[in-house]
Structures are given as C-alpha cells and as structure tokens.
Design a protein around this motif. Structure first.
Motif, PDB file in Angstrom:
ATOM      1  N   TYR A   1     -67.770 -28.917 -12.075  1.00 35.57           N
ATOM      2  CA  TYR A   1     -66.646 -28.751 -11.161  1.00 35.57           C
ATOM      3  C   TYR A   1     -65.581 -29.811 -11.454  1.00 35.57           C
ATOM      4  O   TYR A   1     -65.883 -30.865 -12.013  1.00 35.57           O
ATOM      5  N   GLY A  43     -64.848 -23.134  -4.173  1.00 40.15           N
ATOM      6  CA  GLY A  43     -64.479 -22.440  -2.951  1.00 40.15           C
ATOM      7  C   GLY A  43     -63.604 -23.326  -2.088  1.00 40.15           C
ATOM      8  O   GLY A  43     -62.611 -23.894  -2.546  1.00 40.15           O
ATOM      9  N   LYS A  44     -63.994 -23.464  -0.825  1.00 43.84           N
ATOM     10  CA  LYS A  44     -63.246 -24.328   0.097  1.00 43.84           C
ATOM     11  C   LYS A  44     -63.812 -25.735   0.163  1.00 43.84           C
ATOM     12  O   LYS A  44     -63.312 -26.584   0.905  1.00 43.84           O
ATOM     13  N   ASP A  45     -64.866 -25.972  -0.604  1.00 42.86           N
ATOM     14  CA  ASP A  45     -65.477 -27.306  -0.613  1.00 42.86           C
ATOM     15  C   ASP A  45     -64.606 -28.298  -1.367  1.00 42.86           C
ATOM     16  O   ASP A  45     -63.764 -27.911  -2.192  1.00 42.86           O
ATOM     17  N   ASN A  46     -64.840 -29.560  -1.085  1.00 42.00           N
ATOM     18  CA  ASN A  46     -64.149 -30.637  -1.786  1.00 42.00           C
ATOM     19  C   ASN A  46     -65.160 -31.572  -2.421  1.00 42.00           C
ATOM     20  O   ASN A  46     -66.225 -31.834  -1.845  1.00 42.00           O
ATOM     21  N   ARG A  83     -58.374 -27.406  -8.147  1.00 36.76           N
ATOM     22  CA  ARG A  83     -59.823 -27.503  -8.065  1.00 36.76           C
ATOM     23  C   ARG A  83     -60.461 -26.324  -8.784  1.00 36.76           C
ATOM     24  O   ARG A  83     -59.801 -25.320  -9.042  1.00 36.76           O
ATOM     25  N   GLN A  86     -61.742 -31.471  -9.552  1.00 37.58           N
ATOM     26  CA  GLN A  86     -60.732 -31.462  -8.498  1.00 37.58           C
ATOM     27  C   GLN A  86     -59.700 -32.542  -8.814  1.00 37.58           C
ATOM     28  O   GLN A  86     -60.037 -33.622  -9.307  1.00 37.58           O
TER      29      GLN A  86
END
Length: 202
Positions: free
Chosen positions: A82, A99-102, A94, A84
């Motif tokens: 991943y 998804g919507k995760d950080n 990202r 970001q």
C-alpha cells in the motif's frame, strides 16, 4: 561419592553447553533477523524512491507520472503493498486497495527514510515513511531563497510525506521458522551431549 561426582560432572557439562547454545542461538537469530529485515527494508526503500521520484508539484497540483496500479507490488492479493501520500495535513493520494482506510503517517528528516511496524485488519505490515521535495519545486524554491539562511530555506520548501507499507507475514513466518529451527537444533544437541557425557563419566 563416585555417583555424586559423576552427577556433578554431567550437570556441569550440560550447564556449560546450555549457556553456549543460548549465546550462540541468540547471536545467530539476531544476525539473520537483521539481515532479513534489512532485505525487506531495501525493497520498501526502492519502491518509495520510485514513487517519490515520480511525484511532481505544478502550480499547487500534485501529479504522479507513474501508473502505480500497473506495478506488480500493488497488484498482489496475497501480500499486498500500500501507499499513501500527504501534502501538508491532507492525504492527496492513496492505494485504491486501502479503500477508506488510512496508513499511519510518520516521517523523519528530509530525504531520510524511517521504518516502522504497522498493522491493518490484524495483519502485520512493515512500512517506510519518507519526507521529500517533489519535482517542480526544488529549483524554483531554492533559487528564490538562495541568499537566505538555511532555516528560512527550509521554511520555504514544500515537502510531501510518503508512506509505503507491505504485508510482513512472510517475514514473520521466516523468523518463526528460524526460531523453531534453532530451538530444535539446541534440544537435539543437549540430548546428544547428555548421552555422551553420561557415557564418558560413567
């Protein structure tokens, strides 16, 4: 008296072997563990450098020239990677797989990579945080403030923060296998040493 002396000799031999095995196993585990982690970190550093070199800042807009989604590292399903990217306090790019995760944002000094263990959905990750200056800002900013002191130059620079994280289960499996291998080898050596010592001092 003879039995007591024999028992003490066996205990002394086994105790000495245990101590040597413990020290030896600890050294071997530490060296191999560091080598495996360094290899893993080198791979993360390579990906982070490729991504950071592809980022350009033009008139306040951030562009990523590299088509990241076609990179093999970001296509894996079993061991995903991943990324970001942050500009100031906002996340600007990202991985779609996040998804919507950080990811956890962390960084070190400018252009100095920092490594950290993370988790996502219960899975272990190992990540690199890199603070860098994107292309398109270095020359203009540095030319504009070249007569000022270093502190003012740093204040003028626009920097981005990149975090790249990869599934670390394979790394943990390797370390667990190494640990069990050393334990089994040590147990076998202790048993063999006990039999030899008992035969010699009988």
């Amino acid at each position: 008296m003879t039995r007591s002396l024999r028992t003490r000799l066996i205990i002394g031999v086994i105790g000495g072997i245990l101590l040597l095995l413990a020290v030896f196993s600890l050294i071997v585990y530490s060296v191999i563990r560091r080598a495996l982690i360094n290899q893993f970190d080198a791979s993360l550093t390579s990906i982070a450098q490729i991504l950071s070199a592809s980022v350009e800042l033009n008139n306040g807009e951030i562009d990523l020239e590299l088509d990241v989604e076609y990179m093999q590292e970001f296509q894996r399903k079993d061991r995903p990677t991943y990324y970001q990217l942050w500009h100031k306090d906002a996340a600007v790019m990202r991985s779609p797989s996040l998804g919507k995760d950080n990811l956890l944002r962390f960084e070190g000094p400018l252009d100095v990579p920092v490594f950290r263990a993370l988790q996502r959905n219960g899975r272990p990750l190992r990540a690199i945080g890199l603070k860098f200056e994107p292309r398109g800002v270095k020359k203009t900013e540095r030319d504009r403030v070249h007569k000022r002191n270093d502190d003012k130059q740093r204040a003028k620079r626009q920097t981005l923060t990149l975090v790249v994280a990869r599934d670390a289960r394979a790394l943990q499996d390797q370390l667990s296998f190494l640990c069990w291998l050393l334990l089994i080898a040590s147990a076998g050596t202790i048993i063999l040493s006990f039999l030899v010592a008992a035969f010699i001092v009988r």
